[in-house]
Design a protein around this motif. Structure first.
Motif, PDB file in Angstrom:
ATOM      1  N   ASN A 107       0.859  -1.188   0.000  1.00 26.09           N
ATOM      2  CA  ASN A 107       0.000   0.000   0.000  1.00 26.09           C
ATOM      3  C   ASN A 107       0.893   1.235   0.000  1.00 26.09           C
ATOM      4  O   ASN A 107       1.816   1.338   0.809  1.00 26.09           O
ATOM      5  CB  ASN A 107      -0.914   0.022   1.228  1.00 26.09           C
TER       6      ASN A 107
ATOM      7  N   THR B 286       1.088   5.773  -1.018  1.00 29.04           N
ATOM      8  CA  THR B 286       0.378   7.008  -1.341  1.00 29.04           C
ATOM      9  C   THR B 286       1.089   7.678  -2.510  1.00 29.04           C
ATOM     10  O   THR B 286       2.254   7.394  -2.787  1.00 29.04           O
ATOM     11  CB  THR B 286       0.334   7.968  -0.135  1.00 29.04           C
ATOM     12  N   VAL B 287       0.380   8.565  -3.182  1.00 30.88           N
ATOM     13  CA  VAL B 287       0.926   9.261  -4.346  1.00 30.88           C
ATOM     14  C   VAL B 287       2.220   9.981  -3.974  1.00 30.88           C
ATOM     15  O   VAL B 287       2.336  10.539  -2.888  1.00 30.88           O
ATOM     16  CB  VAL B 287      -0.122  10.260  -4.893  1.00 30.88           C
TER      17      VAL B 287
ATOM     18  N   SER C   1      -2.358  -3.455 -15.421  1.00 30.79           N
ATOM     19  CA  SER C   1      -3.419  -2.693 -14.754  1.00 30.79           C
ATOM     20  C   SER C   1      -4.563  -2.496 -15.732  1.00 30.79           C
ATOM     21  O   SER C   1      -4.533  -3.016 -16.849  1.00 30.79           O
ATOM     22  CB  SER C   1      -2.881  -1.336 -14.281  1.00 30.79           C
TER      23      SER C   1
ATOM     24  N   GLY D  97       2.396   7.102  -8.911  1.00 31.90           N
ATOM     25  CA  GLY D  97       1.144   7.805  -9.147  1.00 31.90           C
ATOM     26  C   GLY D  97      -0.003   6.808  -9.159  1.00 31.90           C
ATOM     27  O   GLY D  97       0.202   5.601  -8.987  1.00 31.90           O
ATOM     28  N   MET D  98      -1.201   7.303  -9.410  1.00 30.63           N
ATOM     29  CA  MET D  98      -2.381   6.439  -9.417  1.00 30.63           C
ATOM     30  C   MET D  98      -2.292   5.368 -10.512  1.00 30.63           C
ATOM     31  O   MET D  98      -2.770   4.262 -10.354  1.00 30.63           O
ATOM     32  CB  MET D  98      -3.649   7.280  -9.625  1.00 30.63           C
ATOM     33  N   ARG D  99      -1.617   5.694 -11.620  1.00 30.39           N
ATOM     34  CA  ARG D  99      -1.485   4.739 -12.725  1.00 30.39           C
ATOM     35  C   ARG D  99      -0.528   3.594 -12.381  1.00 30.39           C
ATOM     36  O   ARG D  99      -0.469   2.603 -13.117  1.00 30.39           O
ATOM     37  CB  ARG D  99      -1.007   5.453 -13.991  1.00 30.39           C
TER      38      ARG D  99
ATOM     39  N   ALA E 201      -0.761   1.745  -9.744  1.00 29.60           N
ATOM     40  CA  ALA E 201      -1.487   0.687  -9.024  1.00 29.60           C
ATOM     41  C   ALA E 201      -1.702  -0.488  -9.972  1.00 29.60           C
ATOM     42  O   ALA E 201      -1.805  -0.315 -11.184  1.00 29.60           O
ATOM     43  CB  ALA E 201      -2.821   1.218  -8.533  1.00 29.60           C
TER      44      ALA E 201
ATOM     45  N   ASN F 121      -1.279  -1.112  -4.300  1.00 27.33           N
ATOM     46  CA  ASN F 121      -2.429  -0.202  -4.173  1.00 27.33           C
ATOM     47  C   ASN F 121      -1.886   1.201  -3.916  1.00 27.33           C
ATOM     48  O   ASN F 121      -1.067   1.386  -3.010  1.00 27.33           O
ATOM     49  CB  ASN F 121      -3.330  -0.613  -3.010  1.00 27.33           C
ATOM     50  N   VAL F 122      -2.316   2.167  -4.711  1.00 30.01           N
ATOM     51  CA  VAL F 122      -1.859   3.550  -4.551  1.00 30.01           C
ATOM     52  C   VAL F 122      -3.056   4.414  -4.172  1.00 30.01           C
ATOM     53  O   VAL F 122      -4.096   4.364  -4.828  1.00 30.01           O
ATOM     54  CB  VAL F 122      -1.197   4.082  -5.843  1.00 30.01           C
ATOM     55  N   TYR F 123      -2.897   5.197  -3.107  1.00 31.42           N
ATOM     56  CA  TYR F 123      -3.986   6.051  -2.607  1.00 31.42           C
ATOM     57  C   TYR F 123      -3.588   7.518  -2.704  1.00 31.42           C
ATOM     58  O   TYR F 123      -2.425   7.865  -2.510  1.00 31.42           O
ATOM     59  CB  TYR F 123      -4.301   5.705  -1.144  1.00 31.42           C
ATOM     60  N   GLU F 124      -4.579   8.359  -2.998  1.00 24.10           N
ATOM     61  CA  GLU F 124      -4.352   9.800  -3.020  1.00 24.10           C
ATOM     62  C   GLU F 124      -4.453  10.358  -1.606  1.00 24.10           C
ATOM     63  O   GLU F 124      -5.213   9.843  -0.793  1.00 24.10           O
ATOM     64  CB  GLU F 124      -5.387  10.494  -3.900  1.00 24.10           C
TER      65      GLU F 124
END
Length: 200
Positions: free
Chosen positions: A44, A46-47, A71, A111-113, A115, A137-140
């Motif tokens: 897990n 974060t951005v 993805s 970044g979100m991409r 994930a 998993n990437v979270y903002e």
């Protein structure tokens, strides 16, 4: 006496032949052999964080390591390298990937991409290969939540300041009340003393 001796020799030849066949089969079946360990299959992040996709492989020969990212945006080859030889990094990941001798890679500034599923394939020179998967998993960082926390903190600070002022005013009022009561008591005591003196 001769027959038991021949029986022992016959058994020894059979056991020797079976052992030799098993050893030859094992040698042909696993000319090199490769193993892979993925200690953290779920990550897990974060951005803008850097993440380490950690693995540990071992093999007898020279290995080729390949990483792919799968993805909802598609499948992308990240990097491929041969231990102690070339490193071929995809242009998309050119300045964002660091490779390590044990097969691990580090992704910078995710970044979100980023994930999705990360697949590693370790192929030995004899053709033996093994696979591993890591889910990322990437979270903002949601700034609305931070704004709410900041507003709540400011509100609590204001309430604390009001309570401190109220306690200070109560303390001052109590001191004034005590002074007034003491002054009245002193005045009435003086009057009593004067009255007693007059009566005498």
């Amino acid at each position: 006496l001769m027959r038991p001796l021949q029986g022992c020799r016959g058994r020894g030849v059979v056991v020797g032949t079976v052992t030799l066949c098993l050893a030859a089969g094992w040698a042909l079946q696993t000319p090199g052999g490769v193993s892979l360990v993925v200690p953290q299959p779920n990550i897990n992040a974060t951005v803008a964080q850097n993440i380490l996709l950690s693995v540990e492989y071992s093999c007898r020969g020279v290995a080729t390591i390949e990483w792919k990212h799968v993805s909802s945006w598609g499948t992308t080859k990240i990097v491929e390298w041969k231990s102690g030889n070339y490193v071929n990094i995809s242009t998309v990941y050119k300045d964002r990937v660091t490779t390590f001798e044990n097969g691990s890679i580090q992704l910078l500034n995710v970044g979100m991409r980023d994930a999705g599923y990360y697949f590693i394939t370790v192929t030995e020179e004899y053709g033996t290969n093994t696979y591993g998967t890591i889910i990322v998993n990437v979270y903002e960082i949601i700034y609305e939540d931070l704004h709410f926390v900041a507003v709540l903190f400011a509100f609590l600070a204001a309430v604390s300041a009001i309570l401190i002022c109220f306690m200070w005013l109560c303390n001052k009022s109590l001191h004034l009340f005590q002074k007034t009561t003491t002054h009245k008591l002193t005045a009435s005591t003086t009057e009593e003393i004067e009255l007693e003196t007059i009566e005498c």
